[in-house]
Design an enzyme around this catalytic site. Sequence first.
Site, PDB file in Angstrom:
ATOM      1  N   TYR A  28      47.174 -12.118 -24.068  1.00 25.94           N
ATOM      2  CA  TYR A  28      45.984 -12.512 -24.815  1.00 25.94           C
ATOM      3  C   TYR A  28      46.150 -13.934 -25.343  1.00 25.94           C
ATOM      4  O   TYR A  28      47.249 -14.355 -25.693  1.00 25.94           O
ATOM      5  CB  TYR A  28      45.770 -11.602 -26.028  1.00 25.94           C
ATOM      6  CG  TYR A  28      45.296 -10.209 -25.705  1.00 25.94           C
ATOM      7  CD1 TYR A  28      43.975  -9.972 -25.357  1.00 25.94           C
ATOM      8  CD2 TYR A  28      46.163  -9.126 -25.770  1.00 25.94           C
ATOM      9  CE1 TYR A  28      43.528  -8.689 -25.085  1.00 25.94           C
ATOM     10  CE2 TYR A  28      45.722  -7.833 -25.499  1.00 25.94           C
ATOM     11  CZ  TYR A  28      44.405  -7.629 -25.156  1.00 25.94           C
ATOM     12  OH  TYR A  28      43.971  -6.359 -24.893  1.00 25.94           O
ATOM     13  N   TYR A  65      49.910  -4.807 -19.692  1.00 25.32           N
ATOM     14  CA  TYR A  65      50.999  -5.325 -20.536  1.00 25.32           C
ATOM     15  C   TYR A  65      51.690  -4.173 -21.259  1.00 25.32           C
ATOM     16  O   TYR A  65      51.067  -3.160 -21.551  1.00 25.32           O
ATOM     17  CB  TYR A  65      50.485  -6.381 -21.529  1.00 25.32           C
ATOM     18  CG  TYR A  65      49.384  -5.928 -22.468  1.00 25.32           C
ATOM     19  CD1 TYR A  65      49.682  -5.280 -23.669  1.00 25.32           C
ATOM     20  CD2 TYR A  65      48.048  -6.164 -22.166  1.00 25.32           C
ATOM     21  CE1 TYR A  65      48.673  -4.873 -24.532  1.00 25.32           C
ATOM     22  CE2 TYR A  65      47.033  -5.753 -23.032  1.00 25.32           C
ATOM     23  CZ  TYR A  65      47.355  -5.108 -24.204  1.00 25.32           C
ATOM     24  OH  TYR A  65      46.350  -4.713 -25.053  1.00 25.32           O
ATOM     25  N   ARG A  83      49.853  -0.683 -21.419  1.00 27.47           N
ATOM     26  CA  ARG A  83      48.400  -0.656 -21.407  1.00 27.47           C
ATOM     27  C   ARG A  83      47.952  -1.013 -20.001  1.00 27.47           C
ATOM     28  O   ARG A  83      48.319  -2.065 -19.488  1.00 27.47           O
ATOM     29  CB  ARG A  83      47.797  -1.685 -22.385  1.00 27.47           C
ATOM     30  CG  ARG A  83      48.024  -1.487 -23.864  1.00 27.47           C
ATOM     31  CD  ARG A  83      47.471  -0.206 -24.475  1.00 27.47           C
ATOM     32  NE  ARG A  83      46.288   0.407 -23.880  1.00 27.47           N
ATOM     33  CZ  ARG A  83      45.006   0.110 -24.143  1.00 27.47           C
ATOM     34  NH1 ARG A  83      44.726  -0.816 -25.015  1.00 27.47           N
ATOM     35  NH2 ARG A  83      44.011   0.742 -23.555  1.00 27.47           N
ATOM     36  N   HIS A 138      42.443  -3.455 -18.795  1.00 27.82           N
ATOM     37  CA  HIS A 138      41.262  -2.941 -19.487  1.00 27.82           C
ATOM     38  C   HIS A 138      40.482  -4.102 -20.074  1.00 27.82           C
ATOM     39  O   HIS A 138      41.037  -5.176 -20.331  1.00 27.82           O
ATOM     40  CB  HIS A 138      41.657  -1.960 -20.602  1.00 27.82           C
ATOM     41  CG  HIS A 138      42.500  -2.583 -21.670  1.00 27.82           C
ATOM     42  ND1 HIS A 138      43.871  -2.743 -21.528  1.00 27.82           N
ATOM     43  CD2 HIS A 138      42.189  -3.110 -22.874  1.00 27.82           C
ATOM     44  CE1 HIS A 138      44.352  -3.342 -22.605  1.00 27.82           C
ATOM     45  NE2 HIS A 138      43.351  -3.586 -23.445  1.00 27.82           N
ATOM     46  N   HIS A 162      37.826  -5.091 -23.229  1.00 25.23           N
ATOM     47  CA  HIS A 162      37.255  -4.677 -24.517  1.00 25.23           C
ATOM     48  C   HIS A 162      35.770  -5.008 -24.558  1.00 25.23           C
ATOM     49  O   HIS A 162      35.361  -6.092 -24.136  1.00 25.23           O
ATOM     50  CB  HIS A 162      37.954  -5.395 -25.664  1.00 25.23           C
ATOM     51  CG  HIS A 162      39.401  -5.056 -25.782  1.00 25.23           C
ATOM     52  ND1 HIS A 162      39.845  -3.983 -26.507  1.00 25.23           N
ATOM     53  CD2 HIS A 162      40.499  -5.621 -25.246  1.00 25.23           C
ATOM     54  CE1 HIS A 162      41.163  -3.913 -26.425  1.00 25.23           C
ATOM     55  NE2 HIS A 162      41.598  -4.904 -25.665  1.00 25.23           N
TER      56      HIS A 162
END
Lengths: 247, 202
Positions: free
Chosen positions: A115, A155, A166, A169, A171
């Site tokens: 991120y 990640y 995870r 995906h 958000h």
Amino acid sequence: MDPTARKLPREFANRFAPYDDRTQPTMQVEGYKETLLRVPKQPPYKRPVTLSEITGPLNLAQKLDADLSDLSRTKEGGRALGQLIWVTGRLLDEDSSPVRGSIIEVWHANAAGRYIHKMDANSPFPEDPNFFGSGRCVTDNDGRYQYLTIKPGAYPVPNHPERWWRPPHIHLSVFGEGFMSRLVTQMFFPGDHLNAQDRILNSVPDRKGRERMIAKAVPMLELPRADVVGFSHDLVVRGHRATPMGL
Amino acid sequence: MKLHPTPSCTVGPFFPTHYFGAVDNDLTVAHATGGKPAMGQKIYIGGTVFEANRVPRWNGIVEIWQPDASGHFSHPNDPGHKKADPDFMGWGRRATEDDGYYDFITVKPGAYKDPLTGAMRAPHINVSIMSSGLMRRVVTTFFFPGEPLNAGDPVFNAIPDASVRERIVLKPAKMDRAPTDAVAYRLDIVLQGENETPFFLD
């Protein structure tokens, strides 16, 4: 105070019944340690539904810039690394009616699984100077939205002994038609083997509920351009079609 | 066809704040570009969002929704929506800072006779909080101190214990960051622990 009499049919209140817990995630999630510190200990109080809860902001585009539906490039035109994907779908209410002119906010990790945020400063994965990581789009008259981006990487959840991952995906933050239709969720990709062990996705007890969070592949010939992999993903917000009063 | 709502999910490790505009938390301004100010008494609400053990929660996403100064909502479900102040949208959003601080500038909401329950709603502000660690948002409502209508408000009184209800009543306070023309209040939001904020079933 407005002295004029105002009445609404009682059934308006039923349009926003509390969620069926089976279709929603549990608040406590094993292995997601932040849930232990942030979920209230006291049970929530049941309240009546009033006008305050069945209304909500409809003109958000006045305040929020909704013209950010290409996450794959910087404003200067630099192309983010990764597989280009096109995601489309419809925003619907529980009666399958389209929710029009509603803002959808999108954010996700870069193709390497990092991120753009200070909290990911210790990520083992590289930054991508051409990936900003977030965007916005608005639904059309059919409730349809679309955006272009790159496929996010998986990640590992940091500082967790079992090192669960995870899966890729995206958000999503959705406003819908009222305060009670506000939805923040995540979209997963079909066929990813990491989906089966993701603690977040699997915190929804109902299998069909989990399936509602997984996108579907769009056949190649239905794609608007040749260089993208396509996914479709309908989003359903709480509420039933309210015939707008006075409109 | 009957559909089921998409499951809610945590905002993830964070909610992106480079989204946020300078006036997202100023409800007296209805447009990103400014415009005529909303009608009514300008108020300032500030406070800290805490997780367990009174640790400030950064990147707590606080969203509010309220009627205008005369008790109207700019939404077609309000039979009186045509009387709503065109310069007031009623919605605002703020991400808490590193020290858990959030704040809003808005106008004091008007009371209204609720067209669903027939009850008088005291002046109030609906509040939604999202955060990493919250798989579903939590919702509460802020009320104003010294309002006679609080005694009959059906949402306020959904909390039977008066000492718990007090935790969602705004406290008049001198706030450093309040505009000079605003009446200032403070209210902390405690997600978990001592003096936990009462939340409503969503």
